[in-house]
Scaffold this motif. Structure first.
Motif, mmCIF file in Angstrom:
data_model
loop_
_atom_site.group_PDB
_atom_site.id
_atom_site.type_symbol
_atom_site.label_atom_id
_atom_site.label_comp_id
_atom_site.label_asym_id
_atom_site.label_seq_id
_atom_site.Cartn_x
_atom_site.Cartn_y
_atom_site.Cartn_z
ATOM 1 N N SER A 136 1.190 -1.051 -0.090
ATOM 2 C CA SER A 136 0.065 -0.056 -0.050
ATOM 3 C C SER A 136 0.973 0.910 -0.656
ATOM 4 O O SER A 136 1.791 1.168 0.949
ATOM 5 N N LYS A 164 -2.558 5.427 -2.607
ATOM 6 C CA LYS A 164 -3.841 5.503 -1.657
ATOM 7 C C LYS A 164 -4.014 7.141 -3.057
ATOM 8 O O LYS A 164 -3.153 7.348 -4.094
ATOM 9 N N ASP A 189 -7.079 3.386 -3.072
ATOM 10 C CA ASP A 189 -7.740 3.177 -1.801
ATOM 11 C C ASP A 189 -7.653 5.085 -1.702
ATOM 12 O O ASP A 189 -6.820 5.522 -1.544
ATOM 13 N N ASN A 191 -9.895 5.543 1.007
ATOM 14 C CA ASN A 191 -10.160 5.830 2.600
ATOM 15 C C ASN A 191 -11.297 6.637 2.440
ATOM 16 O O ASN A 191 -11.233 7.948 3.113
ATOM 17 N N LYS A 263 -9.910 -7.141 7.763
ATOM 18 C CA LYS A 263 -9.176 -6.343 9.087
ATOM 19 C C LYS A 263 -9.516 -6.758 10.719
ATOM 20 O O LYS A 263 -10.781 -7.342 10.679
ATOM 21 N N LEU A 293 -0.284 -0.346 8.684
ATOM 22 C CA LEU A 293 1.204 -0.573 9.592
ATOM 23 C C LEU A 293 1.482 -0.903 11.079
ATOM 24 O O LEU A 293 1.953 -0.291 11.789
ATOM 25 N N TYR A 323 8.774 -0.438 7.012
ATOM 26 C CA TYR A 323 8.509 0.331 7.916
ATOM 27 C C TYR A 323 9.183 0.708 9.483
ATOM 28 O O TYR A 323 8.940 1.922 9.571
#
Ligand code: OSB
Ligand code: MG
Length: 369
Positions: A136, A164, A189, A191, A263, A293, A323
């Motif tokens: 992502s 995004k 995405d 959101n 999720k 994340l 990350y």
């Protein structure tokens, strides 16, 4: 049967290696609440995915800590449960706050799987020893920068690229990426950044062979998503709008989406995530495992859940080293060629790096019956 003798709550703050820009804003660090449940000679681990401010859904870290300290933990400490699903007897009557409840539920699954000496994925009914993953990617400052960051991740072998988007940053980056990579599996995405008034803009995305458009409309809406899906060729994927298996059933029955991002914490834990998976399968809709994340604890949970058979699209569970400089677990969770090995060993198969976690913990509390 397992008994919960004690619990620990730890909160750490991890700096992100990249600047993660979405339609919500910019994120540069992650606050990670961790729960440790102590059973007979084994511990169960979980991670909360609620946020400092309620951007993605309504839950907050402060709210979750309150519920754990004052409501949930006092009702499970010192008690014996037949299996993780029996936690519903103690917590099932409380409304909402599924991410907070999921912390208890997920740690109980890890504890239970470790007691039984089996990997969590196997206990949930999964049969894979590795899972396909995508990545992502946040909003970049330019089209060139977007193509570059996509190139880097395509070269690493990720099996799907998710961009995004937000109003004003949608068709251009998608057109640029599609022109540079005609054959990759590509998704976007939003959101929840759009409304039905943007239908024309979203329809323009039909030209780019996207596998799906993730959560274009409001976080708590299914009806408008159904209206939009009726006007698009590209399948919609529901993320924010699915907080339960019942939401998944309603969304799929309404044709508000044709794919579901599962999720585990958003829906309240592994048992409910598996019910979402099963309902989607009954509708012939694929699911994939989303991410928030997560540190190594939540990431390992996600990888195990992804071993269920209807997780047929690559998840967001990319390599932990993307990350963080240092993760909260000792074991690396690294994808090779877009394939993430499922940690072997009992439970989620990772262990807390206690020295690191205790050194940086902003909250460290113990709970006893
Ligand atoms: O919408 O899937 C989302 C991160 C935080 C909140 C919501 C989302 C995301 C991601 C990141 O897309 C996925 C990841 O890399 O964990
Ligand atoms: Mg999403």
């Amino acid at each position: 049967m397992f008994r919960i003798h004690a619990a620990e709550l730890l909160v750490v703050r991890l700096p992100l290696k990249f600047r993660f820009e979405t339609s919500f804003g910019v994120q540069t660090e992650k606050v990670v609440p961790l729960l440790v449940l102590h059973g007979d000679g084994v511990q169960g681990l979980s991670e909360g995915t609620m946020e400092f401010a309620p951007m993605y859904r309504e839950e907050t870290i402060a709210g979750a800590l309150h519920l754990l300290r004052e409501v949930y933990l006092p009702r499970i400490l010192g008690r014996t449960f037949a299996n993780p699903e029996a936690l519903d007897d103690a917590l099932g009557s409380f409304r909402g706050n599924r991410m907070a409840r999921a912390m208890v539920e997920m740690a109980a699954w890890d504890l239970w799987a470790r007691m039984l000496g089996v990997p969590l994925g196997t206990l949930l009914g999964g049969r894979k020893d590795s899972v396909e993953v995508g990545v992502s990617l946040g909003i970049q400052p330019s089209e060139d920068a977007t193509v570059e960051v996509v190139r880097r991740h395509v070269e690493q072998g990720y099996r799907r690229i998710k961009l995004k988007i937000r109003p004003g940053w949608d068709v251009q980056p998608v057109r640029a990426v599609r022109a540079a990579f005609p054959d990759i599996r590509l998704t976007v995405d939003a959101n929840s950044a759009y409304t039905l008034a943007d239908t024309g803009r979203l329809r323009a995305l039909d030209d780019f062979d996207l596998t799906y458009i993730e959560q274009p409309l409001a976080w708590d809406d299914l009806v408008d998503h159904a209206a939009l899906q009726g006007r698009l060729r590209t399948p919609l994927c529901l993320d924010e709008s699915v907080a339960s298996a019942q939401d998944a059933r309603k969304g799929l029955a309404l044709d508000a989406g044709r794919v579901i991002n599962v999720k585990v914490a958003r829906v309240g834990g592994h048992a409910e995530a598996r019910r979402v998976h099963d309902i989607a399968r009954a509708f012939g809709a694929p699911v994939w495992c989303g991410g928030m994340l997560e540190s190594g604890v939540g990431r390992a949970h996600n990888i195990h859940l992804s071993t269920l058979p209807n997780f047929t699209l690559p998840g967001d569970t990319s390599s932990a080293s993307r990350y963080w400089e240092t993760d909260v677990v000792n074991e690396p969770l690294e994808a090779q060629d877009g394939v993430m090995p499922v940690p072997t060993g009992p439970g989620i198969g990772v262990t807390l790096n206690r020295d690191f976690v205790e050194r940086i913990a902003e909250v460290q509390e113990e709970f006893h019956p």
